[in-house]
Enzyme design. Sequence first.
Site, PDB file in Angstrom:
ATOM      1  N   HIS A 353       0.830  -1.202   0.000  1.00  0.00           N
ATOM      2  CA  HIS A 353       0.000   0.000   0.000  1.00  0.00           C
ATOM      3  C   HIS A 353       0.870   1.259   0.000  1.00  0.00           C
ATOM      4  O   HIS A 353       2.094   1.200   0.175  1.00  0.00           O
ATOM      5  CB  HIS A 353      -0.944   0.003   1.205  1.00  0.00           C
ATOM      6  CG  HIS A 353      -0.259   0.119   2.544  1.00  0.00           C
ATOM      7  ND1 HIS A 353       0.134   1.315   3.097  1.00  0.00           N
ATOM      8  CD2 HIS A 353       0.090  -0.841   3.454  1.00  0.00           C
ATOM      9  CE1 HIS A 353       0.688   1.106   4.276  1.00  0.00           C
ATOM     10  NE2 HIS A 353       0.684  -0.202   4.516  1.00  0.00           N
ATOM     11  N   CYS A 372       3.583  -4.664   6.419  1.00  0.00           N
ATOM     12  CA  CYS A 372       3.184  -4.313   5.057  1.00  0.00           C
ATOM     13  C   CYS A 372       4.378  -3.837   4.232  1.00  0.00           C
ATOM     14  O   CYS A 372       5.437  -3.503   4.764  1.00  0.00           O
ATOM     15  CB  CYS A 372       2.119  -3.219   5.086  1.00  0.00           C
ATOM     16  SG  CYS A 372       0.562  -3.713   5.865  1.00  0.00           S
TER      17      CYS A 372
END
Length: 423
Positions: A353, A372
Site C-alpha cells: 500500500h 506491510c
Amino acid sequence: MSDYQHEDAGYAATTEPGKPRRKAWKIGLIVALCAVVGAGGIGAVAVVPWAQAKVDAVPDGGTGSSAAVAAKPVELGVSPVDGAVQVNPVAPAAVKAVNGKLKAVSLVDNKTGAAAAGSLSADGTSWTAAGPLAFDTSYTYTLTVLDGANRESTKTQTFSTVPAANEADATSYVRDGGNVGAGQPVELTFSEPVLNKAAVENAIKITSSSGQVGAFRWFGDKIVRYRPENFWTAKSVVTVDLKLLGVDFGNGMIGNFNKTITMNVGDKKVLVADAANHVSNLYVNDVLVRTMPVTMGDTRFPSAAGFLVMMEKEKEAVFKADSIGLQPGDPAYYGTLNVSNAIRITTGGEYVHQALPAAYGNVGNSNVSHGCVGLLPDDANWVFDNMTTGDLVQVINSERGPTEADDGFGDWNIPWAQYASRG
C-alpha cells in the site's frame, strides 16, 4: 484492518438459509443387481437396485381361455424401491417387467404434479427416467402392466429424495471468467464438511490450455485448493469442471450442482521486495520493468517471507489496529487509519500500500511498518493500477519465515513434492 471476504463463483448456495441440519440418514441407494429371472431376466440392466414385486393378474371370472389361466403373474423390478427415503437424485429411476409388458409408467412429483420425463423400451419391458430427479421431493410411481394374456394391472409406490438439509454446494474464490495473475490457486469452499475427499476430487476436472498438471491440497474439510508445480503459464486459461451433482460428500451430504468455471491468466507479474535493502523490483514475464524504494515490517512485525499472492484491492482502505491484536497503550497502536492504494496479501492483515505521509522519509531507508510493503504515492498508484488478484509478491531478506499456507495463499511456499503428496 478490514476482514477478508472472497468472491463467490457466481452461483448461490442452495441450502435454505437458517434451516436446521438434521442428522444424516442412510442414503436410500442400494447398488446390488437382482438375479436373472427366467429366460428374460432383469439382471442385464446395470447398477439399478431392482425390487422384486409380483403384480397379480386381473381375474377373468372363470370364463377366460386356457392361455389366460396359464399366464404367469408379472414380476416388476422398480428403482427406487417402494418407501425409500434419502434417495440420491442421480440414482437410476427405472422399471423392468418380466412375464409381461409395461403399458404405461408415470413418475410424478407429489407436490407439483409434474411428471418426470422418461421413455419405454421398444419391446415395452422397461422404462427409464430421462435424467436426474429433484432434491427434497416426494415422488409416486403409477405402473400399468399387461401380463402374457393381455390382462391389465395397476400398481403405485412412493419414495422421496435427499432433503434440503442434506444438500451440499460450493463456491469458488474466482468468479467464472475472472482475470487473475499467474500465482492464483484454484480454491473451492464447500458448504458442508467433505469426508469423502477422493470422491469429490474425482468429480472435479481441472485443465489448463498450457497443459500444466497440478495437485489438490485440503485445508480442513471445507476448503480445497489446486495448483501446478510452477506458476500458471502467462496468457493461459484454466478450466474447472465441477461434476458434483449426486456426489456423496460423506455423512449423508450430497452434492447438488454441476458447473464449469474458467480463470483467465494474465502476464506473470512478481514484485520482489527486499526487506534488508528497502527496495523492490517488479518483473513482468521475468523482465524487470520498475524499481521502487519500500519500507517494510520493523523488528517487532517483520514482513512474511516467501511468496504471497495478491488477494483483493481497495483504492481507499481503513486499517484498524485492533484487527491485528493491538490495543490502546501499546507503543505500536495506531487506532484507525485511512490508507490509499491497498492490495491485501495475507488474511492476517499484510498489504502492499501507499505509505502514510509520516513514513515517507523511511521509504527506501528503514523498516517501520507492521509487516506491510509501503510505497511512495506515485509507485503505490502505479502498482495498484498494474497488478491484480493472483499476481505475486516475493519477500526476501526478512527476519521472519514464510506465512502459513492458509494465511492468504501461501501455497507456493510448500515444496511441490510435499504439496502433491499432502505431507
